[in-house]
Scaffold this motif. Structure first.
Motif, mmCIF file in Angstrom:
data_model
loop_
_atom_site.group_PDB
_atom_site.id
_atom_site.type_symbol
_atom_site.label_atom_id
_atom_site.label_comp_id
_atom_site.label_asym_id
_atom_site.label_seq_id
_atom_site.Cartn_x
_atom_site.Cartn_y
_atom_site.Cartn_z
ATOM 1 N N VAL A 111 20.627 45.747 41.861
ATOM 2 C CA VAL A 111 22.013 46.216 41.272
ATOM 3 C C VAL A 111 22.859 46.839 42.412
ATOM 4 N N VAL A 112 23.777 46.635 42.781
ATOM 5 C CA VAL A 112 24.793 47.162 44.062
ATOM 6 C C VAL A 112 26.142 47.470 43.306
ATOM 7 N N ASN A 113 26.514 48.655 44.114
ATOM 8 C CA ASN A 113 27.783 48.725 43.737
ATOM 9 C C ASN A 113 28.804 48.130 44.509
ATOM 10 N N VAL A 114 30.086 47.517 44.216
ATOM 11 C CA VAL A 114 30.987 46.906 44.751
ATOM 12 C C VAL A 114 32.379 47.675 44.740
ATOM 13 N N LEU A 115 33.069 48.173 45.869
ATOM 14 C CA LEU A 115 34.137 48.887 45.520
ATOM 15 C C LEU A 115 35.270 47.804 46.177
ATOM 16 N N GLN A 116 36.252 47.705 45.279
ATOM 17 C CA GLN A 116 37.273 46.867 45.593
ATOM 18 C C GLN A 116 38.450 47.453 45.771
ATOM 19 N N GLU A 117 39.343 47.409 46.824
ATOM 20 C CA GLU A 117 40.601 48.175 46.900
ATOM 21 C C GLU A 117 41.898 47.340 45.918
ATOM 22 N N ILE A 118 42.664 48.337 45.454
ATOM 23 C CA ILE A 118 43.735 47.806 44.670
ATOM 24 C C ILE A 118 45.095 47.938 45.626
ATOM 25 N N THR A 119 45.479 46.548 45.577
ATOM 26 C CA THR A 119 46.848 46.495 46.411
ATOM 27 C C THR A 119 47.900 46.609 45.674
ATOM 28 N N ASN A 120 48.882 46.897 46.684
ATOM 29 C CA ASN A 120 50.364 47.319 46.063
ATOM 30 C C ASN A 120 50.809 45.896 45.392
ATOM 31 N N ALA A 121 50.666 44.841 45.780
ATOM 32 C CA ALA A 121 51.074 43.723 44.952
ATOM 33 C C ALA A 121 49.700 42.930 44.499
ATOM 34 N N PRO A 122 50.403 42.277 43.629
ATOM 35 C CA PRO A 122 49.112 41.496 42.463
ATOM 36 C C PRO A 122 48.372 40.226 43.669
ATOM 37 N N VAL A 123 47.387 39.972 43.691
ATOM 38 C CA VAL A 123 46.579 39.326 44.478
ATOM 39 C C VAL A 123 47.055 37.764 43.920
ATOM 40 N N GLY A 124 47.561 37.006 45.079
ATOM 41 C CA GLY A 124 48.188 35.699 44.893
ATOM 42 C C GLY A 124 49.659 35.776 44.574
ATOM 43 N N GLN A 125 50.181 36.739 44.809
ATOM 44 C CA GLN A 125 51.734 36.876 44.632
ATOM 45 C C GLN A 125 52.070 36.603 45.957
ATOM 46 N N ILE A 126 53.320 35.884 46.117
ATOM 47 C CA ILE A 126 53.938 35.427 47.325
ATOM 48 C C ILE A 126 55.028 36.411 47.606
ATOM 49 N N ASN A 127 55.040 37.039 48.816
ATOM 50 C CA ASN A 127 56.164 37.914 49.102
ATOM 51 C C ASN A 127 57.429 37.275 49.728
ATOM 52 N N ILE A 128 58.207 38.122 50.080
ATOM 53 C CA ILE A 128 59.534 37.556 50.628
ATOM 54 C C ILE A 128 59.332 36.818 51.868
ATOM 55 N N ASP A 129 58.377 37.111 52.599
ATOM 56 C CA ASP A 129 58.258 36.399 53.957
ATOM 57 C C ASP A 129 57.438 35.210 53.711
ATOM 58 N N GLY A 130 57.068 34.794 52.278
ATOM 59 C CA GLY A 130 56.307 33.644 52.049
ATOM 60 C C GLY A 130 54.731 33.838 51.995
#
Length: 129
Positions: A93-112
């Motif tokens: 068993v290993v611990n995995v740390l995942q950073e939480i981003t400001n935008a949801p993963v998979g979302q397209i921003n204004i720059d595309g």
């Protein structure tokens, strides 16, 4: 009109202008600190301290110069991470740390651009894989 040349020097010019050189070095440190985006906009200081001590006969004095600066510390970083436990192929068993981003993963921003998930941080994987 002729220029008047002074026969006297400034106290900051003693010892081959080492005090002035030290002031310039501290000013460079202050400016680097100001230009660091990880610091705040509060004031910085350069302090010049001259200690003048008369020697026994009082016909000579000892001068000690200290130039120091007060810089601003880097801003504190705060990030929230998900803490997930995963089992490796070996059953470890290993611990995995995942950073939480400001935008949801998979979302397209204004720059595309599509928001991708940051790479996870695995803890305890030495000797597992």
């Amino acid at each position: 009109m002729s220029e008047v040349v002074s026969k006297f020097r400034n106290i900051l010019e003693i010892d081959n202008a080492s005090i002035l050189k030290n002031i310039d070095m501290e000013l460079e440190r202050v400016m680097l600190n100001i230009n660091d985006i990880n610091t705040d906009e509060k004031k910085r200081e350069i302090t010049i301290k001259l200690e003048i001590t008369p020697l026994k006969d009082r016909k000579r004095v000892y001068v000690k110069a200290n130039v120091a600066s007060k810089l601003r510390p880097a801003k504190q970083t705060e990030v929230t991470l998900f803490n997930v436990k995963e089992e490796s192929e070996n059953g470890v068993v290993v611990n995995v740390l995942q950073e939480i981003t400001n935008a949801p993963v998979g979302q397209i921003n204004i720059d595309g651009d599509i928001q991708e998930a940051p790479a996870p941080i695995k803890i305890g994987i030495l000797g597992v894989e």
